[in-house]
Motif scaffolding. Structure first.
Motif, PDB file in Angstrom:
ATOM      1  N   TRP A 343       0.844  -1.208   0.000  1.00 14.27           N
ATOM      2  CA  TRP A 343       0.000   0.000   0.000  1.00 14.27           C
ATOM      3  C   TRP A 343       0.874   1.250   0.000  1.00 14.27           C
ATOM      4  O   TRP A 343       0.641   2.189  -0.786  1.00 14.27           O
ATOM      5  CB  TRP A 343      -0.913  -0.024   1.229  1.00 14.27           C
ATOM      6  CG  TRP A 343      -1.778   1.190   1.336  1.00 14.27           C
ATOM      7  CD1 TRP A 343      -2.945   1.434   0.685  1.00 14.27           C
ATOM      8  CD2 TRP A 343      -1.528   2.348   2.152  1.00 14.27           C
ATOM      9  NE1 TRP A 343      -3.448   2.658   1.023  1.00 14.27           N
ATOM     10  CE2 TRP A 343      -2.603   3.247   1.938  1.00 14.27           C
ATOM     11  CE3 TRP A 343      -0.529   2.711   3.035  1.00 14.27           C
ATOM     12  CZ2 TRP A 343      -2.678   4.482   2.580  1.00 14.27           C
ATOM     13  CZ3 TRP A 343      -0.599   3.936   3.669  1.00 14.27           C
ATOM     14  CH2 TRP A 343      -1.654   4.811   3.441  1.00 14.27           C
ATOM     15  N   LYS A 347       1.445   4.220  -3.061  1.00 11.70           N
ATOM     16  CA  LYS A 347       1.310   5.670  -2.874  1.00 11.70           C
ATOM     17  C   LYS A 347       2.594   6.384  -3.277  1.00 11.70           C
ATOM     18  O   LYS A 347       2.551   7.429  -3.954  1.00 11.70           O
ATOM     19  CB  LYS A 347       0.972   5.974  -1.413  1.00 11.70           C
ATOM     20  CG  LYS A 347      -0.372   5.441  -0.948  1.00 11.70           C
ATOM     21  CD  LYS A 347      -1.513   6.132  -1.651  1.00 11.70           C
ATOM     22  CE  LYS A 347      -2.857   5.641  -1.124  1.00 11.70           C
ATOM     23  NZ  LYS A 347      -3.986   6.295  -1.816  1.00 11.70           N
ATOM     24  N   ILE A 356      -0.834  10.215   8.014  1.00  7.43           N
ATOM     25  CA  ILE A 356      -1.760   9.462   8.856  1.00  7.43           C
ATOM     26  C   ILE A 356      -1.631   9.988  10.275  1.00  7.43           C
ATOM     27  O   ILE A 356      -0.549   9.952  10.871  1.00  7.43           O
ATOM     28  CB  ILE A 356      -1.455   7.952   8.812  1.00  7.43           C
ATOM     29  CG1 ILE A 356      -1.563   7.416   7.377  1.00  7.43           C
ATOM     30  CG2 ILE A 356      -2.373   7.185   9.735  1.00  7.43           C
ATOM     31  CD1 ILE A 356      -2.948   7.506   6.788  1.00  7.43           C
ATOM     32  N   ASP A 360      -5.118   3.697  13.112  1.00  5.53           N
ATOM     33  CA  ASP A 360      -6.400   3.070  12.799  1.00  5.53           C
ATOM     34  C   ASP A 360      -6.974   3.573  11.478  1.00  5.53           C
ATOM     35  O   ASP A 360      -7.914   2.974  10.941  1.00  5.53           O
ATOM     36  CB  ASP A 360      -7.407   3.324  13.921  1.00  5.53           C
ATOM     37  CG  ASP A 360      -6.995   2.625  15.216  1.00  5.53           C
ATOM     38  OD1 ASP A 360      -6.266   1.608  15.125  1.00  5.53           O
ATOM     39  OD2 ASP A 360      -7.388   3.100  16.305  1.00  5.53           O
ATOM     40  N   GLU A 361      -6.432   4.679  10.964  1.00  2.00           N
ATOM     41  CA  GLU A 361      -6.897   5.191   9.672  1.00  2.00           C
ATOM     42  C   GLU A 361      -6.342   4.386   8.504  1.00  2.00           C
ATOM     43  O   GLU A 361      -6.817   4.535   7.375  1.00  2.00           O
ATOM     44  CB  GLU A 361      -6.489   6.659   9.505  1.00  2.00           C
ATOM     45  CG  GLU A 361      -7.078   7.590  10.566  1.00  2.00           C
ATOM     46  CD  GLU A 361      -6.541   9.004  10.420  1.00  2.00           C
ATOM     47  OE1 GLU A 361      -5.786   9.252   9.452  1.00  2.00           O
ATOM     48  OE2 GLU A 361      -6.866   9.845  11.265  1.00  2.00           O
ATOM     49  N   LEU A 362      -5.343   3.562   8.747  1.00  3.26           N
ATOM     50  CA  LEU A 362      -4.750   2.789   7.652  1.00  3.26           C
ATOM     51  C   LEU A 362      -5.748   1.768   7.127  1.00  3.26           C
ATOM     52  O   LEU A 362      -6.476   1.137   7.900  1.00  3.26           O
ATOM     53  CB  LEU A 362      -3.495   2.072   8.138  1.00  3.26           C
ATOM     54  CG  LEU A 362      -2.267   2.951   8.398  1.00  3.26           C
ATOM     55  CD1 LEU A 362      -1.169   2.149   9.061  1.00  3.26           C
ATOM     56  CD2 LEU A 362      -1.770   3.565   7.093  1.00  3.26           C
ATOM     57  N   PRO A 363      -5.805   1.567   5.820  1.00  2.00           N
ATOM     58  CA  PRO A 363      -6.727   0.580   5.238  1.00  2.00           C
ATOM     59  C   PRO A 363      -6.241  -0.841   5.506  1.00  2.00           C
ATOM     60  O   PRO A 363      -5.095  -1.057   5.901  1.00  2.00           O
ATOM     61  CB  PRO A 363      -6.692   0.915   3.732  1.00  2.00           C
ATOM     62  CG  PRO A 363      -5.358   1.528   3.522  1.00  2.00           C
ATOM     63  CD  PRO A 363      -5.048   2.292   4.777  1.00  2.00           C
ATOM     64  N   PRO A 364      -7.097  -1.837   5.291  1.00 10.07           N
ATOM     65  CA  PRO A 364      -6.695  -3.236   5.545  1.00 10.07           C
ATOM     66  C   PRO A 364      -5.478  -3.676   4.750  1.00 10.07           C
ATOM     67  O   PRO A 364      -4.681  -4.495   5.219  1.00 10.07           O
ATOM     68  CB  PRO A 364      -7.948  -4.038   5.134  1.00 10.07           C
ATOM     69  CG  PRO A 364      -9.080  -3.076   5.260  1.00 10.07           C
ATOM     70  CD  PRO A 364      -8.524  -1.728   4.918  1.00 10.07           C
ATOM     71  N   GLU A 365      -5.315  -3.140   3.520  1.00  5.79           N
ATOM     72  CA  GLU A 365      -4.173  -3.581   2.712  1.00  5.79           C
ATOM     73  C   GLU A 365      -2.844  -3.063   3.250  1.00  5.79           C
ATOM     74  O   GLU A 365      -1.780  -3.465   2.760  1.00  5.79           O
ATOM     75  CB  GLU A 365      -4.356  -3.141   1.249  1.00  5.79           C
ATOM     76  CG  GLU A 365      -4.621  -1.675   1.060  1.00  5.79           C
ATOM     77  CD  GLU A 365      -6.109  -1.357   1.030  1.00  5.79           C
ATOM     78  OE1 GLU A 365      -6.467  -0.356   0.399  1.00  5.79           O
ATOM     79  OE2 GLU A 365      -6.914  -2.115   1.638  1.00  5.79           O
ATOM     80  N   ALA A 366      -2.879  -2.141   4.238  1.00  6.44           N
ATOM     81  CA  ALA A 366      -1.648  -1.635   4.844  1.00  6.44           C
ATOM     82  C   ALA A 366      -1.346  -2.360   6.155  1.00  6.44           C
ATOM     83  O   ALA A 366      -0.738  -1.798   7.064  1.00  6.44           O
ATOM     84  CB  ALA A 366      -1.762  -0.131   5.080  1.00  6.44           C
ATOM     85  N   LYS A 367      -1.761  -3.619   6.265  1.00  9.15           N
ATOM     86  CA  LYS A 367      -1.620  -4.372   7.506  1.00  9.15           C
ATOM     87  C   LYS A 367      -0.158  -4.501   7.932  1.00  9.15           C
ATOM     88  O   LYS A 367       0.184  -4.300   9.099  1.00  9.15           O
ATOM     89  CB  LYS A 367      -2.249  -5.752   7.320  1.00  9.15           C
ATOM     90  CG  LYS A 367      -2.152  -6.644   8.538  1.00  9.15           C
ATOM     91  CD  LYS A 367      -2.791  -7.996   8.278  1.00  9.15           C
ATOM     92  CE  LYS A 367      -2.664  -8.907   9.483  1.00  9.15           C
ATOM     93  NZ  LYS A 367      -3.281 -10.245   9.228  1.00  9.15           N
ATOM     94  N   LYS A 370       1.195  -1.268   9.296  1.00  7.24           N
ATOM     95  CA  LYS A 370       0.636  -0.986  10.614  1.00  7.24           C
ATOM     96  C   LYS A 370       1.343  -1.807  11.692  1.00  7.24           C
ATOM     97  O   LYS A 370       1.664  -1.279  12.776  1.00  7.24           O
ATOM     98  CB  LYS A 370      -0.866  -1.299  10.593  1.00  7.24           C
ATOM     99  CG  LYS A 370      -1.600  -0.928  11.858  1.00  7.24           C
ATOM    100  CD  LYS A 370      -3.098  -1.169  11.695  1.00  7.24           C
ATOM    101  CE  LYS A 370      -3.867  -0.742  12.942  1.00  7.24           C
ATOM    102  NZ  LYS A 370      -5.328  -0.965  12.766  1.00  7.24           N
TER     103      LYS A 370
END
Length: 817
Positions: A343, A347, A356, A360-367, A370
């Protein structure tokens, strides 16, 4: 006694009439049976009376007591009167009952509630009236459950069971689905009914409460709306309070951010002026010091700069600053594959800044990103891509530990400016280092004298050269400077003009072959390339390679190749000698026979003119045939220069087949031709192409002859392929080529024959490629092999002669013979 009998008869008659009237009106068989019994008791008296009157006895032993008979008559009249009284009482009761039923029916008809009688199975036995679209006839005799929605069946069945089985009254609200699909609501009060114990029916009084339900729903909705309005108002007040608090906090944050921005801009202004004249060796410490100041002013805990490498994309941290208590990670982030954080990499690759404020604002694909940041307790961060021109160079990042930070667009823009300043300094540092390294390499190359090196300007003035160049041209340093046009023969001057123009516009002149004049006047063949070093000064560097020895070696190779081809043709013809002798023997024998025949006939004077002409024509035909065999053989063996011309490939195939026919007949192998019509000519040497095809045919004949099974046949096809080139397919039915040998069959000196040179297929490959074509093999039918040759259409430019050096340029694709 006669009077009593007569009276008894009268009484019995009256009793009979009353009995008949009672039966007609009462229809009660028990009362009628009692009266009839009394009547039957008086029948014998009636018969006796009749016997006395008519003086005709019915039977001799029949006699009745007159008193008894009279008594029976009296009892019959009394019984009939009693029955009549009972009937009258019942009629009056029936009238009273009819009046009561009429009144009850009137009450049931006018009562607003629906009154039903249902049995244990909810079957409707009675209904006073219906206030729905269902009629009484629709309902009576049917299950009451069919008018209820399915979810209400269980409640109704449970209530009926409680009423009928336990004898208790039950009240419940149930919905009913009317015939048009609308829903009505009823309050059902259910009572046990029937004379049995437990009762077998239940009385249901159903009161329509649809309007009440609607009113309740409306009241509930109004209450909910009121509660919602109260909640919304409360929420609005809380939100207003929160907004007020947030505004106060935001104002304070804005004040701090404004102060930070002012300080940030002051630092950026200082960086701009500081890095302009900074020595390349001091750039790295200056960047780390700037990261520290920026981190302290912005309140971040970690600042870093990462460089990205291509193929595959990997990040390496070049500079880092950490607040006290934060562990550095520069050693961990070296050659880090960006695919681990897809992810973030997406970008950065799109040149989109990432900011950010909360993980918690990170999308699931940025697991993965995170997890990595959480492991270091980083809560918010910003990443700004850095580009050099239009090329992605890397990124600068700022991170905060354990708290949220809002990264505004103006702050991100300032970070982009900071990154550009750092990148500009790093690019200048890298350029300086690259320039020093290049100068060192050029100087080593210049002084190594491995090849000739020159320094010129964009006008072709050669002002410096190394010893290798001077030795190559025979000049000394005292002769410098020199000019290209003085060193170059006139026929090559146009190449020098093109090279100088290319240097001025593109900064480089591609390598080119030309000649230089040696100081003693002879020509030196060279390969030369030139590149612009400094656009401002116009300084160029050139590299010159002496091609004299290479040209001489190429000429020797060409001569050896020509000799080798001739030897190969001689070898082929040596193998075909016996067949050639046989081929020549046939026309010569025919000529001899016809000549001897003509001599004999002439000596006998028996040969006429037409026969003589016919015999002489046959002698001429056989002579031409023998001459054609010798011509093809002579052309095939003749040592000559390569002749490039338009060639009919079908004629070449036929010549090769004629040369191979001798061998094929001896080995009993059939050659079948399938030649395409109107094939375009190709540009090449007919003899070389004939030799290549003949080699393939002879290999195929030998392989087919060695196969004990299968048809003995070679197929030769010519056609135009999908690329508009001419394609030849030579397929045999031999034993095929082992898989492990297929990659080596076109190699020089590779052979599986005990007496072979291993040059046949190598020469075939070289010949076809020298004609701009391709040759390869593939497995064929009947375990055989197919060779495919593709040659382009005829073009007007000349082709270079075949050289043996080209035989090893490409790996082979087939197998040996």
């Amino acid at each position: 006694m006669g009077i009593l009998n007569f009276a008894s008869l009268v009484l019995l008659t009256i009793a009979g009439i009353q009995t008949a009237w009672a039966w007609r009106n009462l229809r009660d068989w028990r009362l009628a049976f009692a009266c009839l019994t009394l009547l039957l008791a008086g029948v014998p008296g009636i018969f006796e009376f009749l016997f006395d009157v008519n003086k005709k006895p019915l039977r001799a032993d029949f006699s009745f007591d007159e008193v008894q008979l009279f008594t029976v008559g009296v009892l019959a009249v009394v019984a009939a009167s009693f029955i009549k009284q009972i009937i009258h009482s019942q009629q009056m009761a029936a009238v009273a009952q009819s009046v009561s039923e009429f009144q009850l029916a009137s009450i049931l008809e006018n009562v607003p509630d629906a009154i039903l009688t249902v049995d244990r199975d909810a079957k409707v036995l009675f209904l006073n009236h219906s206030d729905s679209l269902y009629t009484v006839e629709d309902v009576v005799g049917q299950s009451a459950l069919r008018m209820l929605p399915e979810e209400a069946h269980s409640n109704m069945q449970s209530a009926l069971a409680e009423v009928i089985q336990e004898g208790r009254s039950v009240e419940l609200d149930v919905p009913m689905i009317d015939r048009d699909g609308s829903k009505r609501w009823y309050t059902c009060r259910m009572f046990p009914a029937g004379s049995g114990s437990p009762p077998d029916t239940a009385t249901v009084i159903a009161t329509n409460i649809t309007q009440r339900k609607h009113a309740e729903n409306e009241l509930r909705r109004s209450r909910d709306e009121l509660e919602q309005r109260v909640m919304e108002r409360t929420r609005e007040l809380a939100l207003a309070n929160q907004e007020l608090r947030s505004e106060i906090i935001e104002r304070k944050q804005t004040e701090r951010q404004l102060f930070s921005r002012i300080e940030f801009e002051r630092i950026i202004s200082g960086l701009s002026s500081r890095f302009i004249d900074l020595d390349p060796g001091q750039i790295d410490p200056a960047i780390e010091d700037a990261l520290k100041k920026l981190g302290e002013v912005s309140g971040t805990d970690h600042c870093s700069i990462c460089h990205l490498n291509d193929s595959p994309p990997m990040a390496s941290m070049t500079h880092e600053w950490c607040r006290d208590g934060i562990d550095p990670v520069s050693d961990l982030i070296q050659d880090l594959p960006m695919e681990q954080h897809p992810w973030l990499w997406q970008k950065i690759r799109e040149l989109v800044p990432v900011h950010i404020s909360n993980l918690d604002e990170l999308p699931p694909e940025a697991k993965t990103l995170k997890v990595a940041l959480k492991s270091r307790e980083m809560q918010s961060f910003v990443v700004v891509p850095l580009t050099s021109g239009h090329v992605l160079w890397g990124f600068v990042s700022f991170a905060v530990k354990g708290r949220q930070v809002s990264w505004h667009d103006d702050m991100v823009a300032l970070l982009k400016i900071v990154g550009d300043i750092f990148l500009s300094a790093l690019e200048r540092q890298r350029a300086s280092e690259a320039l020093r390294a290049t100068e060192a390499r050029i100087n080593r190359l210049f002084q190594s004298n491995i090849i000739g090196s020159t320094f010129t300007d964009v006008d072709g003035v050669l002002y410096d050269a190394n010893d290798a160049f001077l030795n190559m041209t025979g000049y000394s340093r005292e002769d410098l400077p020199l000019r290209w046009r003085d060193l170059t023969p006139p026929e090559w001057a146009h190449l020098d003009e093109q090279a100088l123009q290319s240097i001025r516009t593109e900064g480089v002149a591609p390598p080119r072959e030309k000649e230089y004049f040696h100081r003693d006047g002879h020509r030196v063949p060279i390969l030369m390339g030139t590149a612009l070093l400094d656009k401002n000064s116009g300084e160029c560097i050139g590299f010159v390679i002496d091609l004299t020895e290479r040209k001489q070696a190429a000429e020797r190779i060409r001569e050896l190749t020509s000799r080798l081809e001739g030897a190969s043709r001689l070898s082929v013809m040596g193998e075909m000698t016996a067949g050639l002798a046989h081929e020549l023997h046939q026309p010569l024998a025919v000529i001899a026979n016809y000549a001897n025949g003509c001599i004999r006939r002439l000596s006998k004077e028996t040969l006429d003119r037409p026969k003589l002409i016919e015999s002489m024509q046959e002698v001429v035909a056989q002579s031409i045939r023998a001459g054609e065999i010798l011509r093809r053989t002579r052309d095939f063996l003749h040592q000559r220069e390569i002749q490039w011309e338009s060639v009919d490939l079908n004629s070449v195939i036929r010549d090769a087949v004629h040369l191979a026919e001798l061998d094929s007949r001896q080995k009993d192998v059939e050659i079948r031709l399938h030649l395409g019509q109107n094939l375009p000519d190709i540009f090449g040497d007919a003899v070389q192409l004939t030799q290549a095809i003949l080699n393939l045919l002879l290999n195929g004949i030998q392989a087919t002859a060695e196969n004990p099974s299968g048809p003995k046949m070679i197929s030769v096809e010519s056609d135009i392929n999908q690329d508009s080139a001419v394609q030849i397919t030579i397929a045999d039915t031999g034993l095929g080529i082992p898989t492990e040998l297929r990659d080596s069959i076109f190699d020089q000196f590779f052979t599986t024959k005990s007496n072979g040179l291993g040059m046949g297929l190598a020469i075939c490959k070289s010949t076809i490629e020298n004609h701009g074509g391709k040759i390869w093999m593939r497995p064929g039918a009947f375990e055989g092999t197919e060779f495919l040759l593709v040659l382009p259409r005829a073009r007007r430019e000349l082709r270079p002669p075949v050289i043996l050096a080209k035989l090893t340029e490409q790996p082979a694709a087939s197998a040996p013979r």
